[in-house]
Scaffold this active site. Sequence first.
Site, PDB file in Angstrom:
ATOM      1  N   HIS A  87      -5.779  -1.560  -9.019  1.00 41.12           N
ATOM      2  CA  HIS A  87      -4.596  -1.593  -8.389  1.00 41.12           C
ATOM      3  C   HIS A  87      -4.667  -1.574  -6.760  1.00 41.12           C
ATOM      4  O   HIS A  87      -4.139  -2.462  -6.191  1.00 41.12           O
ATOM      5  CB  HIS A  87      -3.671  -0.617  -8.826  1.00 41.12           C
ATOM      6  CG  HIS A  87      -2.275  -0.491  -8.112  1.00 41.12           C
ATOM      7  ND1 HIS A  87      -1.282  -1.440  -8.016  1.00 41.12           N
ATOM      8  CD2 HIS A  87      -2.034   0.355  -7.045  1.00 41.12           C
ATOM      9  CE1 HIS A  87      -0.492  -1.068  -7.026  1.00 41.12           C
ATOM     10  NE2 HIS A  87      -0.659  -0.069  -6.599  1.00 41.12           N
ATOM     11  N   HIS A  89      -3.681  -3.685  -3.062  1.00 43.78           N
ATOM     12  CA  HIS A  89      -3.287  -3.335  -1.955  1.00 43.78           C
ATOM     13  C   HIS A  89      -4.401  -3.935  -1.005  1.00 43.78           C
ATOM     14  O   HIS A  89      -4.264  -4.528   0.304  1.00 43.78           O
ATOM     15  CB  HIS A  89      -3.312  -1.785  -1.514  1.00 43.78           C
ATOM     16  CG  HIS A  89      -1.956  -1.374  -2.237  1.00 43.78           C
ATOM     17  ND1 HIS A  89      -0.904  -1.432  -1.746  1.00 43.78           N
ATOM     18  CD2 HIS A  89      -1.761  -0.322  -3.369  1.00 43.78           C
ATOM     19  CE1 HIS A  89       0.087  -0.996  -2.301  1.00 43.78           C
ATOM     20  NE2 HIS A  89      -0.460  -0.163  -3.369  1.00 43.78           N
ATOM     21  N   GLU A 125       5.064  -3.077  -2.909  1.00 42.59           N
ATOM     22  CA  GLU A 125       4.543  -3.000  -4.316  1.00 42.59           C
ATOM     23  C   GLU A 125       4.908  -4.051  -5.162  1.00 42.59           C
ATOM     24  O   GLU A 125       4.290  -4.770  -5.826  1.00 42.59           O
ATOM     25  CB  GLU A 125       5.117  -1.617  -5.014  1.00 42.59           C
ATOM     26  CG  GLU A 125       4.385  -0.501  -4.391  1.00 42.59           C
ATOM     27  CD  GLU A 125       2.881  -0.212  -4.442  1.00 42.59           C
ATOM     28  OE1 GLU A 125       2.179  -1.086  -5.186  1.00 42.59           O
ATOM     29  OE2 GLU A 125       2.299   0.678  -4.051  1.00 42.59           O
ATOM     30  N   SER A 167      -1.520  -6.769  -9.180  1.00 42.92           N
ATOM     31  CA  SER A 167      -2.630  -6.154  -9.786  1.00 42.92           C
ATOM     32  C   SER A 167      -2.455  -5.875 -11.378  1.00 42.92           C
ATOM     33  O   SER A 167      -2.818  -5.286 -12.114  1.00 42.92           O
ATOM     34  CB  SER A 167      -3.034  -4.616  -9.589  1.00 42.92           C
ATOM     35  OG  SER A 167      -1.834  -3.964  -9.398  1.00 42.92           O
TER      36      SER A 167
HETATM   37 FE   LIG Z   1       0.634   0.802  -4.998  1.00 48.66          FE
END
Ligand SMILES: [Fe+2]
Length: 284
Positions: free
Chosen positions: A150, A155, A196, A219
Amino acid sequence: MERMAELTMELPADHPGVSDEDYLARRAHIAEVGRRYRPGDPIPEVHYSAEEDQVWATVSAELAQLHQRFACAEVRDGSERLALPKNRVPQLHEVDARTRQLSDFRIRPVPGLVPTREFYGSLAERTFLSTQYIRHHSVPFYTPEPDIVHEIIGHATMLASPRLADLYEQAGRASLRATSDEALDFFSRVFWFTLEFGVLHEDGPDGDQVRAYGAGLLSSYGEIQVFRDAEIRPWDIQAMGTTTYDITQYQPVLFAAESMDAVLEDLGAFFDSYDDDTYRRNHA
Ligand SMILES: [Fe+2]
């Protein structure tokens, strides 16, 4: 993903690795590397096992394919520039070196979940606090918590874009001005529905499509394939900040921007002007 309010190494009862002693030992070992790290030190190597490298190889290959169909162009370009290893878990020091070079953003290891304000606040210093453990090998396409897949495929890929990296810094600065819990709560929800789980309209070979730019979608092997089935609402920061979400299920509601330029402009303006007063004025 949003950090829980306290630093904890205890896994919830439904975590796939909760009764695997080897996995728990690996997590403790990897967490210790993050715990010992002090800003300014070189980021130490984590020696991942062959099993952990295999989890990365399996998930990253699938996500790379899915990004071609479901991720927006800004992210696909960032991913190409970041050039993550395909067959092993990347070391944070190598990802950090890449993002510094590409967008002047730093990656720092942390042992696990860190307090929310610390996580957001570090973004103001162009620093992303990253966990390093990886999900359990029995379910490579699922994790109930943010893991290195993730953090990095979500990110760090975004942070390979200088424009998105600036947006992360703007978010961090906004969080520092949101000193009341209510103002931070509103900010956190906007962060959730954008950085997100943000989506946007993009014209491509198949015409206008809704594509993902948020790290949670980028992700998630499962969710990135079905997010278009969610209720896609028009861009509305006020609505994002007041909509509740459940981190344990696919998001039933998403907010689509008209374009990446619109995300950068509107969200950037929101972050730049956000503080306790703007929150209070809008919720009087
Ligand atoms: Fe996150």
